[in-house]
Design a protein around this motif. Sequence first.
Motif, mmCIF file in Angstrom:
data_model
loop_
_atom_site.group_PDB
_atom_site.id
_atom_site.type_symbol
_atom_site.label_atom_id
_atom_site.label_comp_id
_atom_site.label_asym_id
_atom_site.label_seq_id
_atom_site.Cartn_x
_atom_site.Cartn_y
_atom_site.Cartn_z
ATOM 1 N N PHE A 176 35.206 10.016 -30.579
ATOM 2 C CA PHE A 176 34.286 9.000 -31.103
ATOM 3 C C PHE A 176 32.962 9.670 -31.458
ATOM 4 O O PHE A 176 32.379 10.372 -30.633
ATOM 5 C CB PHE A 176 34.047 7.878 -30.089
ATOM 6 C CG PHE A 176 33.089 6.832 -30.606
ATOM 7 C CD1 PHE A 176 33.524 5.858 -31.498
ATOM 8 C CD2 PHE A 176 31.753 6.849 -30.234
ATOM 9 C CE1 PHE A 176 32.643 4.913 -32.009
ATOM 10 C CE2 PHE A 176 30.859 5.905 -30.732
ATOM 11 C CZ PHE A 176 31.315 4.935 -31.625
ATOM 12 N N TYR A 177 32.508 9.447 -32.677
ATOM 13 C CA TYR A 177 31.235 10.017 -33.146
ATOM 14 C C TYR A 177 30.748 9.148 -34.299
ATOM 15 O O TYR A 177 31.339 8.091 -34.570
ATOM 16 C CB TYR A 177 31.415 11.486 -33.552
ATOM 17 C CG TYR A 177 32.273 11.719 -34.775
ATOM 18 C CD1 TYR A 177 31.727 12.282 -35.931
ATOM 19 C CD2 TYR A 177 33.632 11.377 -34.789
ATOM 20 C CE1 TYR A 177 32.509 12.505 -37.064
ATOM 21 C CE2 TYR A 177 34.413 11.594 -35.917
ATOM 22 C CZ TYR A 177 33.843 12.152 -37.049
ATOM 23 O OH TYR A 177 34.609 12.352 -38.160
ATOM 24 N N CYS A 193 36.043 2.424 -36.556
ATOM 25 C CA CYS A 193 37.330 2.801 -37.154
ATOM 26 C C CYS A 193 37.828 4.100 -36.519
ATOM 27 O O CYS A 193 37.104 4.757 -35.769
ATOM 28 C CB CYS A 193 37.179 2.985 -38.670
ATOM 29 S SG CYS A 193 36.113 4.378 -39.133
ATOM 30 N N ASP A 194 39.047 4.450 -36.823
ATOM 31 C CA ASP A 194 39.582 5.771 -36.484
ATOM 32 C C ASP A 194 39.540 6.077 -34.989
ATOM 33 O O ASP A 194 38.935 7.058 -34.548
ATOM 34 C CB ASP A 194 38.802 6.837 -37.266
ATOM 35 C CG ASP A 194 39.570 8.142 -37.377
ATOM 36 O OD1 ASP A 194 40.781 8.134 -37.102
ATOM 37 O OD2 ASP A 194 38.970 9.169 -37.735
ATOM 38 N N ILE A 195 40.221 5.235 -34.197
ATOM 39 C CA ILE A 195 40.312 5.481 -32.742
ATOM 40 C C ILE A 195 41.671 6.104 -32.387
ATOM 41 O O ILE A 195 42.176 5.916 -31.282
ATOM 42 C CB ILE A 195 40.068 4.186 -31.944
ATOM 43 C CG1 ILE A 195 41.133 3.117 -32.266
ATOM 44 C CG2 ILE A 195 38.664 3.634 -32.207
ATOM 45 C CD1 ILE A 195 41.190 1.982 -31.255
ATOM 46 N N TRP A 212 38.935 17.530 -29.403
ATOM 47 C CA TRP A 212 38.586 16.590 -30.462
ATOM 48 C C TRP A 212 37.168 16.035 -30.299
ATOM 49 O O TRP A 212 36.755 15.703 -29.189
ATOM 50 C CB TRP A 212 39.584 15.426 -30.479
ATOM 51 C CG TRP A 212 40.999 15.868 -30.619
ATOM 52 C CD1 TRP A 212 41.935 15.951 -29.628
ATOM 53 C CD2 TRP A 212 41.648 16.323 -31.814
ATOM 54 N NE1 TRP A 212 43.124 16.418 -30.128
ATOM 55 C CE2 TRP A 212 42.978 16.665 -31.461
ATOM 56 C CE3 TRP A 212 41.237 16.479 -33.138
ATOM 57 C CZ2 TRP A 212 43.895 17.146 -32.392
ATOM 58 C CZ3 TRP A 212 42.142 16.962 -34.068
ATOM 59 C CH2 TRP A 212 43.451 17.290 -33.690
ATOM 60 N N GLY A 213 36.460 15.920 -31.410
ATOM 61 C CA GLY A 213 35.132 15.315 -31.391
ATOM 62 C C GLY A 213 34.104 16.177 -32.091
ATOM 63 O O GLY A 213 34.334 17.347 -32.397
ATOM 64 N N ALA A 214 32.944 15.568 -32.355
ATOM 65 C CA ALA A 214 31.824 16.271 -32.982
ATOM 66 C C ALA A 214 30.959 16.896 -31.889
ATOM 67 O O ALA A 214 30.710 16.279 -30.857
ATOM 68 C CB ALA A 214 30.991 15.298 -33.814
ATOM 69 N N VAL A 215 30.520 18.120 -32.119
ATOM 70 C CA VAL A 215 29.717 18.853 -31.139
ATOM 71 C C VAL A 215 28.513 18.032 -30.685
ATOM 72 O O VAL A 215 28.154 18.016 -29.506
ATOM 73 C CB VAL A 215 29.241 20.210 -31.732
ATOM 74 C CG1 VAL A 215 28.204 20.867 -30.828
ATOM 75 C CG2 VAL A 215 30.429 21.138 -31.931
ATOM 76 N N ALA A 242 23.304 7.137 -28.695
ATOM 77 C CA ALA A 242 21.957 6.558 -28.720
ATOM 78 C C ALA A 242 20.955 7.552 -29.304
ATOM 79 O O ALA A 242 20.132 7.198 -30.154
ATOM 80 C CB ALA A 242 21.541 6.144 -27.310
ATOM 81 N N PHE A 243 21.045 8.805 -28.864
ATOM 82 C CA PHE A 243 20.141 9.824 -29.415
ATOM 83 C C PHE A 243 20.399 10.050 -30.900
ATOM 84 O O PHE A 243 19.483 10.345 -31.664
ATOM 85 C CB PHE A 243 20.270 11.131 -28.628
ATOM 86 C CG PHE A 243 19.538 11.114 -27.321
ATOM 87 C CD1 PHE A 243 18.154 11.120 -27.279
ATOM 88 C CD2 PHE A 243 20.236 11.057 -26.123
ATOM 89 C CE1 PHE A 243 17.469 11.083 -26.067
ATOM 90 C CE2 PHE A 243 19.570 11.024 -24.908
ATOM 91 C CZ PHE A 243 18.177 11.037 -24.875
ATOM 92 N N GLY A 244 21.656 9.899 -31.311
ATOM 93 C CA GLY A 244 21.979 10.065 -32.725
ATOM 94 C C GLY A 244 21.407 8.964 -33.601
ATOM 95 O O GLY A 244 20.946 9.217 -34.715
ATOM 96 N N LEU A 245 21.408 7.722 -33.099
ATOM 97 C CA LEU A 245 21.034 6.575 -33.932
ATOM 98 C C LEU A 245 19.587 6.118 -33.754
ATOM 99 O O LEU A 245 19.022 5.505 -34.666
ATOM 100 C CB LEU A 245 21.987 5.406 -33.675
ATOM 101 C CG LEU A 245 23.480 5.675 -33.946
ATOM 102 C CD1 LEU A 245 24.272 4.390 -33.802
ATOM 103 C CD2 LEU A 245 23.710 6.306 -35.302
ATOM 104 N N VAL A 246 18.985 6.389 -32.587
ATOM 105 C CA VAL A 246 17.585 5.971 -32.397
ATOM 106 C C VAL A 246 16.726 7.100 -31.812
ATOM 107 O O VAL A 246 15.636 6.865 -31.307
ATOM 108 C CB VAL A 246 17.471 4.706 -31.499
ATOM 109 C CG1 VAL A 246 18.164 3.532 -32.141
ATOM 110 C CG2 VAL A 246 18.007 4.948 -30.091
ATOM 111 N N GLY A 247 17.231 8.334 -31.893
ATOM 112 C CA GLY A 247 16.492 9.478 -31.363
ATOM 113 C C GLY A 247 16.642 10.699 -32.258
ATOM 114 O O GLY A 247 16.898 10.583 -33.446
ATOM 115 N N GLY A 248 16.525 11.865 -31.628
ATOM 116 C CA GLY A 248 16.553 13.123 -32.381
ATOM 117 C C GLY A 248 17.896 13.824 -32.352
ATOM 118 O O GLY A 248 17.960 15.051 -32.412
ATOM 119 N N GLU A 249 18.983 13.064 -32.239
ATOM 120 C CA GLU A 249 20.354 13.575 -32.173
ATOM 121 C C GLU A 249 20.475 14.598 -31.042
ATOM 122 O O GLU A 249 20.378 14.222 -29.877
ATOM 123 C CB GLU A 249 20.807 14.134 -33.520
ATOM 124 C CG GLU A 249 22.321 14.221 -33.639
ATOM 125 C CD GLU A 249 22.801 14.461 -35.054
ATOM 126 O OE1 GLU A 249 23.194 13.489 -35.717
ATOM 127 O OE2 GLU A 249 22.798 15.626 -35.475
#
Length: 294
Positions: A176-177, A193-195, A212-215, A242-249
């Motif tokens: 999930f990413y 999507c894509d689970i 599997w997954g994004a680093v 949360a850091f990806g969508l409302v922070g600095g990833e």
Amino acid sequence: MKNEERQKVIDLTIDKVSFQLQEVHDFSWLKEIGEVFCVFDQQDSGNIGFGLAKNNQKFFVKYAGAKPIDYFGNPEDAIDRLLKAIPVYEQLKHPYLTQMIDHFYINNGYAVIFEWFEGECLHSHWSFGGKEKYINPHSPFYRFKHLDINKRLNVLNMIYSFHVFVEAKGFVAVDFYDGSILYDFKDNRMKICDIDFYRKSPIINEIGKDYWGAVRSKAPEEFILGEPIDSKTNVFTMGAMAFGLVGGEMDHSFSKWEAGEKLYEVAIRATEKNRDDRYSTLKEFYEAWQKALN
């Protein structure tokens, strides 16, 4: 896989939509479902996706059995993975998940039909690869990051609500990413999507560093062979989201955070490198997030 490493590229056209594969494949059976209006041919999963329309209805078809240009595995393995995903979609049916309609063997491959959702993928690497994802004003991710904070927090809330449901069903989220998120900018709606790789607990990392997954959203144990992949792993992923969508990833500093100190404290605890320092379950994490939010 880099372009220069590709062994062969074949150009194909269906209903005036062009795409590429490593070898010719028969997709004439798609005519029964509808007219192709878009193709997603740059996936490294071994699947190829089609958007189809028929009688004012739209569908998304995921197919395994061909050889996409960025896939260098065995098509049979891709078919096997897609088959294993069927019970996952059946058991995790949810308002925030794209809905599976049908699935079947066809033409030496396997197809799964989903309802179409008028959203844009937040990780549209086929259109906005590399830095373009973050700096191009037309990139879905860039546009999402410039939405009002409350709209983004609402999306996180839906993501967390779904995954608490996943946990309650005895499943673990895998792979999930932000590429699993579709967002409708017009109506401010979200679907996951894509689970395909979600699995019944317990599971372990049987791959190693290439699990599997994004680093940017993987927990430390998702890089280590033999480590458990469980609720604590998913807690890390939700904090990373949360850091990806409302922070600095991947920069977890407070200076890049946009959602206040209390939510920051929840996200930081969720992404602790030491598993034992995180929340024990997604339910516990979500309750802490809700408390901080209110």
